[in-house]
Design a protein around this motif. Structure first.
Motif, PDB file in Angstrom:
ATOM      1  N   PHE A  11       0.835  -1.060   0.141  1.00  0.00           N
ATOM      2  CA  PHE A  11       0.046  -0.047   0.067  1.00  0.00           C
ATOM      3  C   PHE A  11       0.953   1.300  -0.230  1.00  0.00           C
ATOM      4  N   PRO A  12       0.670   2.319  -0.843  1.00  0.00           N
ATOM      5  CA  PRO A  12      -0.512   2.529  -1.672  1.00  0.00           C
ATOM      6  C   PRO A  12      -0.404   2.135  -3.169  1.00  0.00           C
ATOM      7  N   THR A  13       0.829   1.523  -3.605  1.00  0.00           N
ATOM      8  CA  THR A  13       1.176   1.058  -4.815  1.00  0.00           C
ATOM      9  C   THR A  13       0.122   0.107  -5.286  1.00  0.00           C
ATOM     10  N   ALA A  14      -0.381  -0.944  -4.598  1.00  0.00           N
ATOM     11  CA  ALA A  14      -1.230  -1.817  -4.816  1.00  0.00           C
ATOM     12  C   ALA A  14      -2.524  -1.235  -5.549  1.00  0.00           C
ATOM     13  N   ILE A  15      -3.000  -0.112  -4.782  1.00  0.00           N
ATOM     14  CA  ILE A  15      -4.142   0.636  -5.470  1.00  0.00           C
ATOM     15  C   ILE A  15      -3.696   0.967  -7.072  1.00  0.00           C
ATOM     16  N   PHE A  16      -2.819   1.535  -7.018  1.00  0.00           N
ATOM     17  CA  PHE A  16      -2.369   2.082  -8.448  1.00  0.00           C
ATOM     18  C   PHE A  16      -1.965   1.050  -9.453  1.00  0.00           C
ATOM     19  N   SER A 124       4.952   5.957  -7.158  1.00  0.00           N
ATOM     20  CA  SER A 124       4.412   5.311  -5.963  1.00  0.00           C
ATOM     21  C   SER A 124       5.536   4.248  -6.058  1.00  0.00           C
ATOM     22  N   LEU A 125       5.505   3.446  -6.895  1.00  0.00           N
ATOM     23  CA  LEU A 125       6.534   2.309  -7.004  1.00  0.00           C
ATOM     24  C   LEU A 125       8.158   2.966  -6.813  1.00  0.00           C
ATOM     25  N   LEU A 126       8.473   3.700  -7.497  1.00  0.00           N
ATOM     26  CA  LEU A 126       9.754   4.380  -7.399  1.00  0.00           C
ATOM     27  C   LEU A 126       9.972   4.936  -6.003  1.00  0.00           C
ATOM     28  N   GLY A 127       8.983   5.762  -5.441  1.00  0.00           N
ATOM     29  CA  GLY A 127       9.349   6.512  -4.337  1.00  0.00           C
ATOM     30  C   GLY A 127       8.709   5.791  -2.802  1.00  0.00           C
ATOM     31  N   GLY A 128       8.211   4.667  -3.117  1.00  0.00           N
ATOM     32  CA  GLY A 128       7.808   4.210  -1.826  1.00  0.00           C
ATOM     33  C   GLY A 128       8.855   3.683  -0.826  1.00  0.00           C
ATOM     34  N   GLN A 129       9.808   2.920  -1.151  1.00  0.00           N
ATOM     35  CA  GLN A 129      10.734   2.546  -0.226  1.00  0.00           C
ATOM     36  C   GLN A 129      11.516   3.718   0.339  1.00  0.00           C
ATOM     37  N   ALA A 130      11.972   4.661  -0.376  1.00  0.00           N
ATOM     38  CA  ALA A 130      12.737   5.734  -0.016  1.00  0.00           C
ATOM     39  C   ALA A 130      12.070   6.553   0.809  1.00  0.00           C
ATOM     40  N   THR A 145      -0.326   6.426   3.358  1.00  0.00           N
ATOM     41  CA  THR A 145      -1.634   7.597   3.172  1.00  0.00           C
ATOM     42  C   THR A 145      -1.100   8.673   2.424  1.00  0.00           C
ATOM     43  N   GLY A 146      -0.012   9.339   2.923  1.00  0.00           N
ATOM     44  CA  GLY A 146       0.372  10.469   2.640  1.00  0.00           C
ATOM     45  C   GLY A 146       1.144  10.422   1.247  1.00  0.00           C
ATOM     46  N   LEU A 147       1.492   9.271   1.067  1.00  0.00           N
ATOM     47  CA  LEU A 147       2.636   8.882  -0.185  1.00  0.00           C
ATOM     48  C   LEU A 147       1.354   8.745  -1.401  1.00  0.00           C
ATOM     49  N   GLY A 148       0.356   7.771  -1.097  1.00  0.00           N
ATOM     50  CA  GLY A 148      -0.737   8.056  -2.219  1.00  0.00           C
ATOM     51  C   GLY A 148      -1.241   9.168  -2.568  1.00  0.00           C
ATOM     52  N   LEU A 149      -1.769  10.189  -1.570  1.00  0.00           N
ATOM     53  CA  LEU A 149      -2.206  11.261  -1.942  1.00  0.00           C
ATOM     54  C   LEU A 149      -1.420  12.211  -2.776  1.00  0.00           C
ATOM     55  N   ALA A 150       0.010  12.066  -2.322  1.00  0.00           N
ATOM     56  CA  ALA A 150       1.137  12.892  -3.107  1.00  0.00           C
ATOM     57  C   ALA A 150       1.070  12.492  -4.588  1.00  0.00           C
TER      58      ALA A 150
END
Length: 271
Positions: A11-16, A124-130, A145-150
């Protein structure tokens, strides 16, 4: 490979990822011809279909208006129908204005949504872990949640900027109507034009129109010569034409003005 799959399903990459799967399935349908690129735009170009839809909505609107009016009178005469219509109109105008402000005006909804989903998924995929590593002191659900909205916000803004150069590609040029051809000049494409048949082409600024034409009077029209369109015979589905060289000099000058050209065509058709 396991790390990549875990990133896709986090999450949140799974949604996208799910939304991207829907987008890919849609474009696959477009490629095989099962769906249209403008299927969500609600733009019906077929004249017959448009009239049918228009008639259906008009009849439904009248029936609904009568029911609402009767109901409004029963509860005290409030203008329920007018308020609801105004509300829907306001919502539609607001949505159109929002799309235009974001840069998606004139772009098919399917193209806009597809680009936004792809950009949001990529971010989301590239910036999630960082992002999670940098904000490890915060709760994981809050960071996600903040990452998904951003990602959705940035994807929308960047997508709006990216599609602006594509806007001219999606400008649909409508063919002129039959009345609009009155007084216009076409080019004969058949060997001759008789009182029964003949063919001509009209340059509409796009692919061009192929017209069935006829001329009641004896003439020397042949392939490549210009002809004046006088009117349309709906029963036969053909346009009446006559040679341009039959026009007076002052009439030739007036052909540049569509309104004057149509008036000339009507006057000559009545002779």
């Amino acid at each position: 490979m396991t790390t990549f799959l875990a990133a896709l399903l986090a999450f949140p990459t799974a949604i996208f990822t799910i939304l991207l799967g829907v987008v890919l399935a849609y474009w696959l349908c477009v490629i095989i011809g099962a769906a249209g690129i403008d299927m969500l735009d609600g733009d019906v170009d077929l004249e017959g279909g448009a009239k049918a839809v228009s008639g259906a909505f008009e009849g439904g609107a009248k029936a609904t208006s009568g029911l609402l009016e009767g109901g409004a009178k029963a509860v005290g005469g409030h203008d329920v129908g007018g308020h609801a219509g105004h509300s829907h109109l306001h919502d539609a105008e607001a949505a159109t204005g929002l799309l235009a402000a974001l840069g998606f005006g004139g772009i098919p909804v399917t193209v806009s949504v597809s680009l936004v989903v792809f950009l949001s998924w990529s971010l989301s995929l590239l910036g999630g872990q960082a992002t999670h590593s940098a904000l490890s002191m915060l709760p994981s659900w809050l960071v996600s949640t903040g990452l998904g909205l951003a990602c959705a916000t940035v994807g929308t803004v960047v997508g709006g900027l990216a599609v602006r150069p594509l806007r001219p590609i999606f400008i649909a040029k409508r063919a002129p109507g039959r009345e609009a051809l009155m007084g216009r000049v076409c080019t004969i494409s058949s060997g001759s034009v008789t009182a029964k048949d003949g063919h001509a082409t009209f340059d509409d600024g796009a692919a061009g129109l192929i017209l069935n034409v006829f001329c009641d009077k004896p003439n020397e029209l042949k392939r490549g010569q210009p002809a004046l369109i006088l009117g349309y015979d709906a029963e036969r589905g053909v346009y009446e034409v006559e040679p341009v060289d039959w026009l007076l000099p002052q009439e030739m000058e007036q052909l540049r003005d569509p309104l004057k050209a149509a008036a000339i065509a009507r006057a000559r058709a009545q002779r």
